[in-house]
Design a protein around this motif. Structure first.
Motif, PDB file in Angstrom:
ATOM      1  N   CYS A 102       0.838  -1.209   0.000  1.00 40.43           N
ATOM      2  CA  CYS A 102       0.000   0.000   0.000  1.00 40.43           C
ATOM      3  C   CYS A 102       0.869   1.253   0.000  1.00 40.43           C
ATOM      4  O   CYS A 102       0.835   2.037  -0.932  1.00 40.43           O
ATOM      5  CB  CYS A 102      -0.989   0.032   1.153  1.00 40.43           C
ATOM      6  SG  CYS A 102      -1.912   1.593   1.179  1.00 40.43           S
ATOM      7  N   THR A 123       1.130   3.499  -3.372  1.00 37.86           N
ATOM      8  CA  THR A 123       0.395   4.765  -3.263  1.00 37.86           C
ATOM      9  C   THR A 123       1.312   5.964  -3.532  1.00 37.86           C
ATOM     10  O   THR A 123       0.854   7.011  -4.011  1.00 37.86           O
ATOM     11  CB  THR A 123      -0.254   4.887  -1.870  1.00 37.86           C
ATOM     12  OG1 THR A 123      -1.155   3.785  -1.716  1.00 37.86           O
ATOM     13  CG2 THR A 123      -1.015   6.179  -1.705  1.00 37.86           C
ATOM     14  N   ILE A 173      -4.032   4.505  -4.413  1.00 43.66           N
ATOM     15  CA  ILE A 173      -3.141   3.332  -4.563  1.00 43.66           C
ATOM     16  C   ILE A 173      -2.613   3.199  -5.989  1.00 43.66           C
ATOM     17  O   ILE A 173      -2.062   4.160  -6.527  1.00 43.66           O
ATOM     18  CB  ILE A 173      -3.788   2.037  -4.009  1.00 43.66           C
ATOM     19  CG1 ILE A 173      -5.263   1.927  -4.425  1.00 43.66           C
ATOM     20  CG2 ILE A 173      -3.649   2.023  -2.500  1.00 43.66           C
ATOM     21  CD1 ILE A 173      -5.966   0.647  -4.004  1.00 43.66           C
TER      22      ILE A 173
END
Ligand code: NAP
Ligand code: ZN
Ligand code: ZN
Length: 347
Positions: A159, A163, A294
């Motif tokens: 993540c 991101t 993301i």
């Protein structure tokens, strides 16, 4: 169905506690992963406490998942038992809309099945995340992980890594560009490492003077403590891109004013409250305020391969799952260096 152990919260003011639930038997295209580590993202806290609204309880958070493949369905081609594998923020999508076909499944026009606090594609079966012993995911939504990388340090790439990687690519960050990263937490520290690896000149804008040395070690040339009076004055009109990872309310205009002509403020942090924007902050230098969620499956695998190639992983503090609440509290105090990762052996 088979029973799976995890940690869940029953409501916005409850604590995370042991919880047993059912996962599906792996279908033809599914892999069953024994989860080794799961990162703690600030989004887990926002959602477990229902700060964004619409939360689904009981909730098993966690979307920075790494482990080893324990079983594969008969049609699985990319994984075999024993392979390291990762799962990120979503586990399925419609696969046919324009966004899915473009490899931007996180923006699916029908339904992105986020890894937890969401529903599977049937829109009835709740999804449960990575604070758990196992997960079953279609191989198409599962990532290959280079065996040479330490698994606990890879987890946050799923993540925090993607991101920050995605907007850095979107806005073509590279040599000759000045980039500011606002907030040196889980996302921020990955943003610094990645932007530096792409050749940009990186400045960290932080409320924590105590993180200055780390900022330099992570690859930043400059560090500015934003809560010291006048700290931002000398930085006006300076940056090509400001990557804003702040999790709480803050003055966006102060950071917009740091952008040069046509500069972009890429907002990835998701404070629960609306943030006022002055028109002048944008129009005076034709500045752009952009958001980014993301990244798609293809780009996430690209990011993992890029990180393997450059030996980039997260700085982590590995904790037993029994300390998850304490880790939440420390994260809320910006006291995380720079990602808590749960060792799932302790479950
Ligand atoms: P984190 O580890 O808690 O880092 C956030 C950092 O923001 C803190 O370490 C702190 O850095 C700074 N900060 C905190 N409160 C602040 C305040 N009041 N004013 C100014 N700075 C403050 O969180 P994270 O996991 O990196 O996540 C950051 C945000 O991104 C969260 O809102 C999360 O939900 C969101 N997120 C978005 C996406 C997406 O797809 N867009 C994906 C994942 C997470 P300093 O100590 O350096 O000031
Ligand atoms: Zn996250
Ligand atoms: Zn779709």
């Amino acid at each position: 169905m088979f029973p799976t152990r995890g940690y869940a919260t029953q409501g916005p003011s409850s604590k995370l506690e042991p919880f047993t639930f059912e996962r599906r038997e792996p279908g033809p295209h599914d892999v069953l992963i024994d989860i080794a580590y799961c990162g703690i993202c600030h989004s887990d806290i926002h959602q477990a406490r229902d700060e964004w609204g619409g939360a689904i309880f009981p909730m098993v958070p966690g979307h920075e998942i790494v482990g080893r493949v324990a079983r594969v369905g008969p049609q699985v081609h990319r994984f075999k038992v024993g392979d390291p594998a990762g799962v990120g923020c979503f586990v399925d999508s419609c696969r046919t809309c324009e966004s899915c076909r473009a490899g931007e499944e996180q923006y699916c026009e029908d339904h992105t099945a986020f890894t937890y606090n969401c529903m599977e594609m049937d829109k009835r079966t709740p999804t449960y995340g990575g604070y758990s012993s196992q997960i079953v995911v279609d191989e198409r939504y599962t990532f290959k992980i280079a065996p040479k990388l330490p698994l606990a340090n890879v987890a946050p790439l799923l993540c925090a890594g993607i991101t920050t990687y995605s907007p850095l690519r979107q806005f073509k960050v590279g040599p000759g560009q000045r980039i500011a990263v606002v907030g040196l937490g889980g996302l921020g520290h990955m943003g610094v490492k990645l932007a530096a690896s792409m050749g940009a000149e990186v400045t960290v804008l932080s409320t924590s003077r105590s993180k200055e040395q780390d900022a330099h070690r992570l690859g930043a040339q400059h560090f500015v403590a934003t809560n010291e009076p006048g700290a931002l004055d000398a930085l006006a009109n300076r940056f090509h891109v400001v990557l804003d990872t702040v999790s709480a309310s803050h003055d966006l205009n102060a950071y917009l004013n740091l952008l040069r002509l046509d500069g972009v403020l890429a907002l990835v942090g998701v404070p629960p409250q609306p943030i006022p924007v002055q028109a002048f902050s944008l129009i005076m230098k034709r500045r752009i305020l952009a958001g980014s969620l993301i990244g798609g499956i293809r780009q996430t695998q690209e990011m993992l391969d890029y990180c393997a190639d450059k030996n980039i992983t997260a700085d982590v503090e590995v904790i037993p799952i029994q300390q998850v609440e304490a880790a939440y509290e420390r994260t809320l105090k910006s006291d995380v260096r720079y990602r808590f990762v749960i060792d799932m052996k302790t479950l």
